[in-house]
Design an enzyme around this catalytic site. Sequence first.
Site, PDB file in Angstrom:
ATOM      1  N   GLY A   1       0.820  -1.208   0.000  1.00  0.00           N
ATOM      2  CA  GLY A   1       0.000   0.000   0.000  1.00  0.00           C
ATOM      3  C   GLY A   1       0.860   1.267   0.000  1.00  0.00           C
TER       4      GLY A   1
ATOM      5  N   GLY B   1       5.225  -7.032  -7.200  1.00  0.00           N
ATOM      6  CA  GLY B   1       4.311  -7.969  -7.837  1.00  0.00           C
ATOM      7  C   GLY B   1       3.260  -7.285  -8.685  1.00  0.00           C
TER       8      GLY B   1
ATOM      9  N   GLY C   1       0.285  -5.997  -7.894  1.00  0.00           N
ATOM     10  CA  GLY C   1      -0.212  -4.750  -7.323  1.00  0.00           C
ATOM     11  C   GLY C   1       0.771  -3.610  -7.499  1.00  0.00           C
ATOM     12  CB  THR C   2       4.453  -3.479  -7.071  1.00  0.00           C
ATOM     13  OG1 THR C   2       4.423  -3.841  -5.688  1.00  0.00           O
ATOM     14  CG2 THR C   2       5.563  -2.464  -7.298  1.00  0.00           C
TER      15      THR C   2
ATOM     16  CG  ASP D   1       2.712 -16.827  -3.761  1.00  0.00           C
ATOM     17  OD1 ASP D   1       3.519 -17.307  -2.940  1.00  0.00           O
ATOM     18  OD2 ASP D   1       1.718 -16.155  -3.436  1.00  0.00           O
TER      19      ASP D   1
ATOM     20  CB  ILE E   1      10.314 -20.081   2.396  1.00  0.00           C
ATOM     21  CG1 ILE E   1      10.292 -21.562   2.790  1.00  0.00           C
ATOM     22  CG2 ILE E   1      10.345 -19.939   0.884  1.00  0.00           C
ATOM     23  CD1 ILE E   1       9.075 -22.306   2.307  1.00  0.00           C
TER      24      ILE E   1
END
Length: 611
Positions: free
Chosen positions: A292, A316, A318-319, A347, A503
């Site tokens: 955000g 990703g 959204g970015t 992912d 991870i």
Amino acid sequence: KLFFFLMIRRPPRSTQSRSSAASDVYKRQKQKIEHTMSDKIQKEFSADVLKYIGVALLSGLSSSILVSSVLKKKYQEELKSIQNATSKSEAVKYAERIQEEIKQFRINDKIDVSAIKGNSLLDELKFLDSPTCDILKVPHLIHTAQVGSFPEIISPLLGDSGYRSVFGGEGFLPEDSFIYRNSFVISPADFSQWKTIEKAKKYLRAGPRKNIFFNPSEVKVCIATCGGLCPGLNVVLREIVMSCYYNYGIRTIYGIKFGYKGFYEYSWEELSPQKVKNIHHLGGTILGSSRGGFNLEKIMKNILEKGINQIYVLGGDGTHRGIATIFQEVMKRGLKISIIGIPKTIDNDIPVIDKSFGFETAVEEAQRAILSAYVEAQAAEYGVGLVKLMGRNAGFIAMFASLASRDVNVCLIPEFEFDIYGEQGLLEYVYQRLLHKRRCVVVVAEGAADAVRDYKFQSQGTDASGNVKAADIGRFFKDEIVDYCKKKGMDCTLKYIDPTYMIRTIPANSIDKLTCSQLAQNAVHAAMAGFTGCTIGLVNNKSCFIPLSELCNPEYLNKVPSNSRAWQRLLASTGQPSFINNEVQYAEEVEKKLPSLAKKQSSLENIEKKA
């Protein structure tokens, strides 16, 4: 060329009906069109003809005549409309329409490029703008910004020794190492027939250009990392700084702290090779990251105050929607600012690209968690090892980690529906396996709750980026498996492992470091050449420029397909069933949702006829 000039400059037939005002407009417009067409066709289709002899000359001239005749016919029809116009207003209307069509084939009417010779970047842009080019268009500052003249700058990467092609080195490139015109990457990699190759998308090949758009001494750079953490962020950050500093001689480089909000909430950090020298050994990002915080007005205000003309953003989907918004604003204002994205998702659910950096590291680390679960399951009388892995919308990490470990008995991902209860459900299968084999290793992706058919999980709301939060299916299975076995009179031992943050926070492995370096360097090459509004990704293991429209389309999302070879290999490895009660009925329901084979065949035949 002689034939073309004789045709294009043939005087029009006299027309008695048109008014003198329309005639004047016609004459002026015809002169503009002739000038535009002759320049366009000569430069676009005849530039390389003189380099060749014999058959090559004949072939090049033939194609030039063919294309020129097609375009000429189109514009002659428009000229005829102007000739028949009875008023000045009608003639002007037709003329304006022609000018709008001409603009899409021209780089920029305000820039005089006729005197520029031997500029490989300009030649490439002309080719990309040509009507015969089928490579996906990538925006360039010469299209979007207010540029006074086209710069003639040789890349500082160009070596000056004739032996560089043999020996290389010293941080410079031989002339034959730069990207040449009409270089593209084709997608996808697998083709069943020639028609699929013809329909495949072509992406512009990434890499250094011999001529560049920006003067390195005038460049000011800022870099931001957004969204969740991922192995390799620091590697990309380091390589952008190193490539800007050493390859192009850029000295003003800023780091933006904590994502988009860092543009206006925090002071900008100056970056240098000394500051980033060893960060590739670290996990996370030294700049910090957040979700955000996107405020276009405040972001643009600080970009302009700092005099930034190159922006690099890692993130990703959204970015990248944020990158697209900034690009649109920059284009609207006609600013000479290049903005380049580098896709990041642990992912691996971003479309178009083969894989995101950090994915290989995530799979490798996930195997360690699976191995621990396997050891725990082996050591108990009735042992269950349950591992929850990242994968909100796509189960790539769970699938590939399970494939690599070869110790998994059940793998559940969001792409394939399943039942928890019932005779063919998951719980009964786990119980039966414990009864006969005494151990069971289950791997579940975090988004697998969306694939459950016989249980409704409560909504968890959304995060700061607007992404739907997944229900904690790992903890749900932890309790359900134990309770189910207890009801059956079995005292099972279940060990639940959630290695999510282990991870994503570790340093990148060697494969991901190579990928990060490649993407970062090509991002700098793209910006220095003046390309903008795109992201850098691997397609068929080759770096290319991907328009933001391809990545930001909500209809596109990379998921494990039902005919995936990797998924089929996994099913062969685990031996798991479908976990669907009433499989026959379920298959019939699925078939109703899909077009019938006859309709598919008919559609293919129609496509062939049209082709």
